[in-house]
Design an enzyme around this catalytic site. Structure first.
Site, PDB file in Angstrom:
ATOM      1  N   GLU A 182      -8.301  -6.038 -51.660  1.00 35.65           N
ATOM      2  CA  GLU A 182      -7.319  -6.363 -52.704  1.00 35.65           C
ATOM      3  C   GLU A 182      -6.552  -7.630 -52.332  1.00 35.65           C
ATOM      4  OE1 GLU A 182      -4.995  -2.773 -53.201  1.00 35.65           O
ATOM      5  OE2 GLU A 182      -6.420  -1.973 -54.644  1.00 35.65           O
ATOM      6  N   GLU A 262     -12.048   1.773 -56.553  1.00 32.89           N
ATOM      7  CA  GLU A 262     -11.029   2.785 -56.248  1.00 32.89           C
ATOM      8  C   GLU A 262     -10.580   3.426 -57.552  1.00 32.89           C
ATOM      9  OE1 GLU A 262      -7.628   1.398 -54.064  1.00 32.89           O
ATOM     10  OE2 GLU A 262      -8.739   1.170 -52.196  1.00 32.89           O
TER      11      GLU A 262
END
Ligand SMILES: *[C@@H]1O[C@H](CO)[C@@H](O)[C@H](O)[C@H]1NC(C)=O
Ligand SMILES: *[C@@H]1O[C@H](CO)[C@@H](O)[C@H](O)[C@H]1NC(C)=O
Ligand SMILES: *[C@@H]1O[C@H](CO)[C@@H](O)[C@H](O)[C@H]1NC(C)=O
Ligand SMILES: *[C@@H]1O[C@H](CO)[C@@H](O)[C@H](O)[C@H]1NC(C)=O
Ligand SMILES: *[C@@H]1O[C@H](CO)[C@@H](O)[C@H](O)[C@H]1NC(C)=O
EC number: 3.2.1.23
Length: 641
Positions: A182, A262
């Site tokens: 991320e 995710e």
């Protein structure tokens, strides 16, 4: 008859040559899909971290995931666990990464690896090793900085050669490897850094492995998180507009498989905040939408487990994460099959063949009952008598400068005037929590996350003591956000009524508390003060040949809670407890950590106040159920993004 056998033999032979020649995993950009061994492939995966369960349970948890219909697992590699001291590596026991990946392969999974070097994951410092913080002058994290990159490059030169033989094309289960984590949520936005990482991964893993990045479902994340030559994926939870989210992925990956790296079937907890839950209805609805349009999805987490020892991190507002990483996941912390699990399995079964193996039953949990404990030694005295390193300096030094990672450092100084009643100690430089003692007497607690505790007005009438002792506790380094320079200890000079205190003696706890402390100095009972940080132990025996899982309920019946500290079963560090704050009340104790048919020993380092009273004796309960959802003042933590 013999003719038919001949045909079968030929067929087997040709299938086998095909398997060998075709063992491959790639992306087919024309057909927007992964291709495994020449056939289109889609994964439904679950996250699980080997560090978050005892090795004895690796097979149990993986088999539960297999029975859910998953065909892949996804895992982080936490660098700090494997390089606890700079240049000293640990891939043994619970850190046997290769063994874990091979076990997953044996069960039938392919494996998605997230090797960072940064991972987040609610893990201490996001997986970075503490020793990177020894010298703050020159380091900048997650960008082109030579101090940082030298350490990363050396780590990758150790880690990646272990991964290479595990790649799918080389006979292993690893189908893809994530670059960074991320990164688009991190303000540095250093494209050269992402390119540098990509090139190291390619150098050690070869040109054929699928590399990917993951970012939130928004262009502002993808702009900084993506890098050329690395496949772009996104992440988001239930109750999200699926098509809109994948439109973002499509802006950076115009063709190739759709991937949610995710998908959150639960959410993390923070001390002092309400327990997080995610509704099964919302999960199955969004899951069904994704699977119906061919998405590859990974549940983060499918099995959360436990932040044993000192391995939990903290969020950017300095809310530390608790010990349980149950995550309201489909498989609960002790491995239970939840209703959520069954609902998810049903949806998966509409798209992928479910395995013929039945869903395993829950493991037995046992209430072993009351364990009586007694006072052993004060924490202050224990650290001072057992410390491997004490030093003095004019100004206080940070944990990392002293060579200390987790646990405690005792900072002591001598006040030049015993008239302290009503004076104000400014403890705003405390990271993270300080137990302040005048001599051996507790005069207060300061906590980084509670600003009103940082100016401590001393209430100790008649106390002529001039020794000021401050036990500073590391509650976990930030695992997320832009400020990763989260050093511990006393990071700003302490003042008393505006006057700087100098000439500090510092004693580190070193590794004294990684496992249960032992070798107490037994002649200190006269000094017993139930309201000071103390160590207590208690023995109990069990008759089971195969001990069951159990839960530590830190309460003395009729007297109340143990307040806050660290607990151990035998040598094993169960993690931090803080039941008066919540939401977690009980600590999970895996059965394999109990000694079968014999004596067991429980240790509590109580940092605030024990329910022992003046008797020096009190107890805890071993119960057969968890309590993770005690009501607390603050709301449930929000999604980071
Ligand atoms: C999402 O897109 C698919 C086609 O790709 C379409 O069938 C479906 O109706 C869309 N869903 C929504 C909620 O717009
Ligand atoms: C297993 O445990 C879960 C969660 O604790 C519970 O909801 C479920 O009913 C249990 N299953 C069985 C078969 O007892
Ligand atoms: C914050 O600190 C104050 C002063 O020490 C204390 O009274 C209060 O209980 C603390 N709050 C929490 C939530 O710990
Ligand atoms: C304490 O103050 C001294 C003198 O101003 C300074 O050199 C030192 O860095 C300070 N230490 C901390 C931990 O802030
Ligand atoms: C600190 O220690 C030094 C050296 O021992 C001494 O000269 C100095 O007076 C001390 N300062 C205070 C404020 O106690």
């Amino acid at each position: 008859m013999y003719h038919r056998l001949f045909v079968i033999l030929i067929t087997i032979a040709s299938i086998c040559t095909q398997c060998q020649s075709q063992r491959s995993f790639t992306i087919d950009f024309d057909r927007d899909t992964f291709v495994k061994d020449g056939k289109p492939f889609r994964y439904v995966s679950g996250s699980i971290h080997m560090y978050r369960m005892p090795r004895e349970y690796w097979t149990d948890r993986l088999e539960r995931m297999w029975a859910a219909g998953l065909n892949a697992i996804q895992t982080y590699v936490f660098w700090d666990q494997h390089e606890p001291i700079e240049g000293v590596y640990n891939f043994e026991d619970n850190n046997d990464l290769v063994g874990f990946i091979q076990l997953a392969q044996k069960i039938g999974f392919v494996v998605i690896l997230r090797i960072g070097p940064y991972g987040c994951g609610e893990h201490e410092f996001g997986g970075f090793p503490w020793w990177l913080l020894r010298n703050l002058d020159n380091i900048q994290f997650r960008q082109m900085n030579s101090v940082y990159l030298n350490a990363v490059t050396r780590w990758m030169s150790v880690l990646l050669p272990k991964i290479r033989p595990l790649l799918y094309n080389n006979g292993g289960p690893v189908i893809s490897v994530q670059v960074e984590n991320e990164y688009g949520s991190y303000s540095a936005c250093d494209h050269n850094y992402m390119g540098y990482l990509r090139d190291i991964f390619r150098q050690y893993l070869g040109e054929n492995v699928v590399l990917f990045t993951v970012d939130g479902n928004g262009l502002n994340y993808l702009r900084c998180g993506t890098v050329r030559g690395v496949y772009t994926t996104i992440d988001f939870g239930p109750d999200t507009n699926v098509n809109e989210s994948f439109n973002y992925q499509r802006q950076y990956a115009p063709c190739g498989p759709l991937i949610n790296t995710e998908f959150y079937p639960g959410w993390l907890d923070l001390w002092g905040h309400q327990h997080s839950t995610v509704s099964t209805d919302s999960i199955v609805k969004t899951l069904d939408q994704m699977l119906s349009i061919g998405v590859n999805v990974n549940f983060y987490m499918f099995y959360g487990g436990t932040n044993f020892g000192f391995t939990s991190g903290a969020d950017p507002d300095y809310n530390p994460q608790p010990t349980s990483y149950d995550y309201d996941a489909p498989i609960s912390e002790p491995g239970d099959i939840t209703l959520k699990y069954m609902a998810i399995r049903t949806i998966i079964g509409n798209y992928l063949p479910l395995p013929s193996t039945p869903v395993p039953g829950n493991n037995t949990k046992k209430a072993y009952g009351t364990v009586r404990l007694s006072f052993k030694q004060s924490l202050l005295s224990y650290i001072k008598t057992h410390s491997s390193y004490c030093t003095t300096s004019m100004y206080p030094k940070r944990f990392e400068e002293l060579g200390q990672n987790q646990a405690f450092v005792v900072y002591s100084t001598i006040l030049n005037n015993p008239e302290v009643q009503g004076k104000v100690l400014d403890l705003s430089g405390i990271r993270d929590r300080a137990y302040v003692l005048l001599g051996e007497k507790s005069i207060g607690i300061a906590y980084r996350a509670n600003s009103s505790s940082l100016k401590l007005t001393i209430q100790a009438p008649g106390n002529r003591e001039t020794h000021l002792n401050i036990i500073v506790e590391n509650m976990g380094r930030l695992n997320y956000g832009d400020n990763l320079l989260d050093t511990k200890g006393i990071v700003k000079n302490i003042t008393l009524n505006g006057q700087m205190l100098v000439n500090w003696t510092m004693c580190i706890s070193g590794s004294l508390f990684d496992q249960a402390p032992t070798d107490f100095i037994m002649n200190e009972f006269e000094n017993f003060d139930p309201n000071a940080p103390n160590i207590y132990t208690g023995d109990f025996s069990i008759t089971d040949k195969i001990p069951s899982d159990t839960f530590l309920l830190p309460i003395t019946v009729s007297k109340g809670y143990w307040e806050k500290g660290v607990a151990y079963m035998n040598k094993y560090n169960l993690g931090r407890y803080w039941p008066i704050l919540g939401p977690q009340v009980t600590l999970y104790i895996p059965g394999p950590w109990l000694n079968p048919s014999g004596m067991n020993s429980l240790t509590m380092i109580e940092l605030q106040s024990s329910p022992c009273g003046n008797e020096q004796m009190c107890s805890i309960e071993l119960v057969d159920y968890p309590i993770l959802d005690k009501p607390t003042l603050l709301p449930a933590p929000l999604l980071y993004k």
